[in-house]
Design a protein around this motif. Structure first.
Motif, mmCIF file in Angstrom:
data_model
loop_
_atom_site.group_PDB
_atom_site.id
_atom_site.type_symbol
_atom_site.label_atom_id
_atom_site.label_comp_id
_atom_site.label_asym_id
_atom_site.label_seq_id
_atom_site.Cartn_x
_atom_site.Cartn_y
_atom_site.Cartn_z
ATOM 1 N N GLN A 1 0.824 -1.203 0.000
ATOM 2 C CA GLN A 1 0.000 0.000 0.000
ATOM 3 C C GLN A 1 0.858 1.252 0.000
ATOM 4 O OE1 GLN A 1 -2.839 0.933 -0.552
ATOM 5 N NE2 GLN A 1 -4.390 -0.542 0.058
ATOM 6 N N VAL A 2 0.300 2.299 -0.558
ATOM 7 C CA VAL A 2 0.958 3.598 -0.600
ATOM 8 C C VAL A 2 0.062 4.607 0.114
ATOM 9 C CG1 VAL A 2 1.763 5.448 -2.085
ATOM 10 C CG2 VAL A 2 2.130 3.066 -2.767
ATOM 11 N N GLN A 3 0.663 5.416 0.947
ATOM 12 C CA GLN A 3 -0.073 6.473 1.626
ATOM 13 C C GLN A 3 0.406 7.821 1.096
ATOM 14 O OE1 GLN A 3 1.590 4.010 3.748
ATOM 15 N NE2 GLN A 3 -0.276 2.837 3.370
ATOM 16 N N LEU A 4 -0.545 8.708 0.878
ATOM 17 C CA LEU A 4 -0.252 10.062 0.419
ATOM 18 C C LEU A 4 -0.834 11.049 1.419
ATOM 19 C CD1 LEU A 4 -1.229 9.699 -3.365
ATOM 20 C CD2 LEU A 4 1.041 9.462 -2.344
ATOM 21 N N VAL A 5 -0.037 12.030 1.800
ATOM 22 C CA VAL A 5 -0.492 13.049 2.740
ATOM 23 C C VAL A 5 -0.178 14.415 2.157
ATOM 24 C CG1 VAL A 5 -0.303 13.982 5.062
ATOM 25 C CG2 VAL A 5 -0.104 11.505 4.695
ATOM 26 N N GLU A 6 -1.210 15.255 2.064
ATOM 27 C CA GLU A 6 -1.035 16.605 1.518
ATOM 28 C C GLU A 6 -0.860 17.610 2.647
ATOM 29 O OE1 GLU A 6 -4.331 14.795 -1.259
ATOM 30 O OE2 GLU A 6 -3.972 14.932 0.900
ATOM 31 N N PHE A 7 -0.120 18.662 2.340
ATOM 32 C CA PHE A 7 0.083 19.775 3.273
ATOM 33 C C PHE A 7 -0.012 21.076 2.491
ATOM 34 C CE2 PHE A 7 1.640 17.128 6.686
ATOM 35 C CZ PHE A 7 2.250 16.069 6.041
ATOM 36 N N GLY A 8 -0.363 22.152 3.194
ATOM 37 C CA GLY A 8 -0.183 23.458 2.608
ATOM 38 C C GLY A 8 -1.433 24.213 2.208
ATOM 39 N N GLY A 9 -2.603 23.642 2.375
ATOM 40 C CA GLY A 9 -3.798 24.387 2.024
ATOM 41 C C GLY A 9 -4.046 25.527 3.002
ATOM 42 N N GLY A 10 -5.040 26.352 2.674
ATOM 43 C CA GLY A 10 -5.364 27.448 3.559
ATOM 44 C C GLY A 10 -6.277 28.454 2.908
ATOM 45 N N LEU A 11 -6.475 29.556 3.624
ATOM 46 C CA LEU A 11 -7.322 30.664 3.153
ATOM 47 C C LEU A 11 -6.419 31.809 2.749
ATOM 48 C CD1 LEU A 11 -10.016 32.196 2.855
ATOM 49 C CD2 LEU A 11 -9.854 32.732 5.307
ATOM 50 N N VAL A 12 -6.554 32.234 1.496
ATOM 51 C CA VAL A 12 -5.742 33.335 0.989
ATOM 52 C C VAL A 12 -6.631 34.288 0.211
ATOM 53 C CG1 VAL A 12 -3.631 31.951 0.870
ATOM 54 C CG2 VAL A 12 -5.148 32.095 -1.128
ATOM 55 N N LEU A 18 0.210 29.990 -2.841
ATOM 56 C CA LEU A 18 0.258 28.875 -1.902
ATOM 57 C C LEU A 18 1.108 27.771 -2.524
ATOM 58 C CD1 LEU A 18 -3.341 28.199 -0.467
ATOM 59 C CD2 LEU A 18 -1.304 28.845 0.830
ATOM 60 N N ARG A 19 1.743 26.999 -1.665
ATOM 61 C CA ARG A 19 2.496 25.840 -2.138
ATOM 62 C C ARG A 19 1.965 24.597 -1.438
ATOM 63 N NH1 ARG A 19 8.575 23.934 -0.758
ATOM 64 N NH2 ARG A 19 9.167 23.018 -2.765
ATOM 65 N N LEU A 20 1.442 23.688 -2.207
ATOM 66 C CA LEU A 20 0.981 22.419 -1.664
ATOM 67 C C LEU A 20 2.095 21.382 -1.771
ATOM 68 C CD1 LEU A 20 -2.603 22.184 -3.215
ATOM 69 C CD2 LEU A 20 -1.863 23.338 -1.127
ATOM 70 N N TYR A 113 -3.841 5.648 -6.068
ATOM 71 C CA TYR A 113 -3.716 6.078 -4.671
ATOM 72 C C TYR A 113 -4.010 7.566 -4.565
ATOM 73 C CZ TYR A 113 -1.245 1.650 -4.427
ATOM 74 O OH TYR A 113 -0.915 0.320 -4.524
ATOM 75 N N TRP A 114 -4.674 7.915 -3.464
ATOM 76 C CA TRP A 114 -5.123 9.288 -3.252
ATOM 77 C C TRP A 114 -4.820 9.754 -1.834
ATOM 78 C CZ3 TRP A 114 -7.442 12.302 -7.013
ATOM 79 C CH2 TRP A 114 -7.749 11.652 -8.215
ATOM 80 N N GLY A 115 -4.514 11.043 -1.719
ATOM 81 C CA GLY A 115 -4.413 11.651 -0.403
ATOM 82 C C GLY A 115 -5.798 12.009 0.125
ATOM 83 N N GLN A 116 -5.817 12.552 1.324
ATOM 84 C CA GLN A 116 -7.076 12.873 1.977
ATOM 85 C C GLN A 116 -7.628 14.222 1.525
ATOM 86 O OE1 GLN A 116 -4.145 13.412 3.276
ATOM 87 N NE2 GLN A 116 -4.257 15.442 4.203
ATOM 88 N N GLY A 117 -6.811 15.014 0.867
ATOM 89 C CA GLY A 117 -7.245 16.313 0.379
ATOM 90 C C GLY A 117 -6.893 17.435 1.340
ATOM 91 N N THR A 118 -6.678 18.604 0.776
ATOM 92 C CA THR A 118 -6.412 19.798 1.567
ATOM 93 C C THR A 118 -7.214 20.955 0.971
ATOM 94 O OG1 THR A 118 -4.684 21.222 2.495
ATOM 95 C CG2 THR A 118 -4.319 20.443 0.262
#
Length: 124
Positions: A1-12, A18-20, A113-118
Motif C-alpha cells: 500500500q501507498v499512503q499520500l499526505v497533503e500539506f499546505g492548504g489554507g485561506l488566501v 500557496l504551495r501544496l 492512490y489518493w491523499g485525503q485532500g487539503t
C-alpha cells in the motif's frame, strides 16, 4: 500500500500564492506519475497537473497554465504544486494522486492512490 499526505492548504486572498506538498510513503515504487486534482462543491473532480517520474514532462489544465507549477523531489518522495496568482475559482479541495505507471493521465480513475485532500480557499 501507498499512503499520500497533503500539506499546505489554507485561506488566501486573490492574487496570493500557496504551495501544496504531498508526501508518499509505504510500498516502494520504482517509477510513478504524480498528479494533482481538485474538487469544488457540487462539481466533479478535476485534473489540475501531473508530472512524470523524471520531472521532464508536465501537464496542466488550461485554467492554471502560467500560474501553477508542479515539481517533485524523488529523494523525498514528495510532489509540490506551487500556485501563484490565485483566483476565487481556484477554491476547492486539492488532492494528490499516484499512478504506478510511466504514462501521464488526466483521468482520476487511472490513479490508484489518493491523499485525503487539503482545502484551498481564495477570497475575492
Amino acid at each position: 500500500q501507498v499512503q499520500l499526505v497533503e500539506f499546505g492548504g489554507g485561506l488566501v486572498q486573490a492574487g496570493d500564492s500557496l504551495r501544496l506538498s504531498c508526501a508518499a510513503s509505504g510500498r516502494t515504487l520504482s517509477s510513478y506519475i504524480m498528479g494533482w486534482f481538485r474538487q469544488a462543491p457540487g462539481k466533479e473532480r478535476e485534473f489540475v497537473a501531473a508530472i512524470s517520474w523524471s520531472g521532464g514532462t508536465t501537464r496542466y489544465v488550461d485554467s492554471v497554465k502560467g500560474r501553477f507549477t508542479i515539481n517533485r523531489d524523488n529523494a523525498k518522495n514528495t510532489v509540490y504544486l506551487q500556485m501563484n496568482s490565485l483566483k476565487p475559482e481556484d477554491t476547492a479541495v486539492y488532492y494528490c494522486a499516484l499512478r504506478p505507471v510511466v504514462i501521464i493521465s488526466r483521468r482520476p480513475d487511472e490513479y490508484d492512490y489518493w491523499g485525503q485532500g487539503t482545502q484551498v480557499t481564495v477570497s475575492s
